[in-house]
Enzyme design. Structure first.
Site, short mmCIF file in Angstrom:
data_model
loop_
_atom_site.label_atom_id
_atom_site.label_comp_id
_atom_site.label_asym_id
_atom_site.label_seq_id
_atom_site.Cartn_x
_atom_site.Cartn_y
_atom_site.Cartn_z
N MET A 250 -8.62 9.86 8.27
CA MET A 250 -9.09 10.35 6.97
C MET A 250 -10.09 11.49 7.11
O MET A 250 -11.06 11.58 6.36
CB MET A 250 -9.74 9.20 6.17
CG MET A 250 -8.77 8.10 5.82
SD MET A 250 -9.55 6.66 5.09
CE MET A 250 -10.06 5.75 6.54
N LYS B 288 -2.34 4.53 -4.20
CA LYS B 288 -2.94 5.53 -5.08
C LYS B 288 -2.23 6.88 -5.04
O LYS B 288 -2.66 7.83 -5.66
CB LYS B 288 -4.40 5.71 -4.72
CG LYS B 288 -4.66 6.14 -3.31
CD LYS B 288 -6.15 6.19 -3.05
CE LYS B 288 -6.40 6.21 -1.54
NZ LYS B 288 -7.54 5.51 -1.11
N ASP C 255 0.83 -1.21 0.00
CA ASP C 255 0.00 0.00 0.00
C ASP C 255 0.86 1.24 0.00
O ASP C 255 2.03 1.21 0.39
CB ASP C 255 -0.90 0.01 1.24
CG ASP C 255 -2.24 -0.65 0.98
OD1 ASP C 255 -2.50 -1.01 -0.17
OD2 ASP C 255 -3.01 -0.80 1.95
N1 SAH Z 1 -4.64 0.96 8.53
C1 SAH Z 1 -4.14 2.29 8.80
C2 SAH Z 1 -5.16 3.33 8.45
C3 SAH Z 1 -5.47 3.38 6.96
S1 SAH Z 1 -6.57 4.67 6.56
C4 SAH Z 1 -3.73 2.38 10.27
O1 SAH Z 1 -4.03 1.47 11.04
O2 SAH Z 1 -3.10 3.36 10.63
C5 SAH Z 1 -5.44 5.96 6.13
C6 SAH Z 1 -5.49 7.04 7.19
O3 SAH Z 1 -4.70 6.65 8.32
C7 SAH Z 1 -4.91 8.37 6.77
O4 SAH Z 1 -5.81 9.15 6.03
C8 SAH Z 1 -4.64 8.99 8.13
O5 SAH Z 1 -5.83 9.44 8.73
C9 SAH Z 1 -4.14 7.80 8.91
N2 SAH Z 1 -2.68 7.66 8.88
C10 SAH Z 1 -1.96 6.68 8.33
N3 SAH Z 1 -0.65 6.85 8.56
C11 SAH Z 1 -0.53 7.99 9.27
C12 SAH Z 1 0.55 8.71 9.84
N4 SAH Z 1 1.82 8.28 9.73
N5 SAH Z 1 0.27 9.84 10.53
C13 SAH Z 1 -0.98 10.28 10.68
N6 SAH Z 1 -2.05 9.65 10.16
C14 SAH Z 1 -1.83 8.52 9.48
#
Ligand code: SAH
Length: 267
Positions: A183, A66, A44
């Protein structure tokens, strides 16, 4: 004994692996072992390239994200790729940001693989919301301030009923819960308006962008200031939003600077 003919015997397997929020040191040992053992990796876009580099040099790496101007790979195509590779006997790792079961469509992928009879397992990762608050030394629960936590997406599936922010605000207020919104940056004006129907305007909010990475930044503000703060400080994706009294502990920090302030962490 009669054995039914199976046109596509499953030889390989798929492991959904959580790559954590970005910092490679937040990877679990189990995740590292799975990555090193993989012959095919489907990656991803929020996965740190330094983590992908931990794979065997012989492994085939397929990026299915994406970002970077590319169109998102359709979910059905990703599932087909996993299935085909597993049926060819590959040891497939599906590498996802954070935890595979936190807003990562991991549940859909597991269901699809199980239906097809492919052996599948899941390795946890540290989800972004947990890494974000840890980086601020803020807990999500606290005996005096929050009895629980709600992880919520700010981006409902297109066509589905939207998120009921007034209901969440009322529940968070009544049950003393911390909200962690994923998100949510692009719809923060709607989120703010919805939450203000049930939570006080002075409720502390933190937005943490790129949690755990050297380029991490964060903004502290009140719920009333949320949208203006995001705009002024140009907080963009990926970011998580934390709403609740557990942030009170860093009020002192906020008062030392202007009411709406962004802090850049030393890398
Ligand atoms: N599975 C992932 C979430 C996927 S949805 C998890 O458990 O973290 C994608 C969202 O995750 C992003 O839009 C943001 O809101 C958050 N996200 C992912 N990585 C991040 C990071 N390093 N810092 C802040 N938000 C993050």
């Amino acid at each position: 004994m009669y054995t039914p003919f199976n046109p596509s015997p499953v030889l390989g397997r798929v492991t959904l692996v959580g790559a954590g929020p970005g910092d490679p040191e937040l990877l679990t040992i189990k995740a590292l072992k799975a990555i090193q053992a993989a012959s095919v990796l489907l990656v991803d876009d929020l996965v740190n390239p330094a983590i992908v580099a931990m794979a065997a040099p012989t492994a085939r790496v397929i990026h299915v994200g994406k970002r970077g101007g590319c169109k998102s790979t359709p979910q059905s195509f990703i599932e087909k790729l996993m299935l085909t590779a597993a049926r060819e006997g590959e040891n497939v790792v599906r590498l996802k940001g954070g935890d595979p079961f936190m807003f990562g469509r991991g549940g859909e992928e597991v269901a699809h693989l199980q239906e097809a009879g492919v052996p599948v397992s899941v390795v946890n990762g540290i989800t972004a919301g947990l890494a974000a608050v840890a980086s601020l030394n803020v807990p999500l629960t606290h005996r005096d301030q929050a009895h629980g936590v709600l992880f919520v997406t700010g981006h409902a599936r297109p066509g589905s009923a939207g998120i009921d922010w007034p209901c969440l605000a009322a529940t968070a207020a009544r049950c003393r819960l911390t909200l962690v919104v994923y998100m949510g940056v692009s719809s923060c004006a709607d989120i703010q308006a919805g939450l203000l129907t049930g939570l006080p305007a002075q409720t502390p909010v933190a937005l943490i962008q790129n949690a755990s990475l050297p380029q991490q930044r964060h903004v502290l503000c009140t719920l009333a200031q949320l949208h203006d703060s995001v705009r002024e400080q140009q907080i963009g994706s990926p970011a998580v939003m934390v709403v609740g009294e557990v942030l009170q502990g860093i009020n002192a920090l906020r008062e030392q600077v202007s009411p709406v302030a962004a802090f850049r962490f030393a890398s």
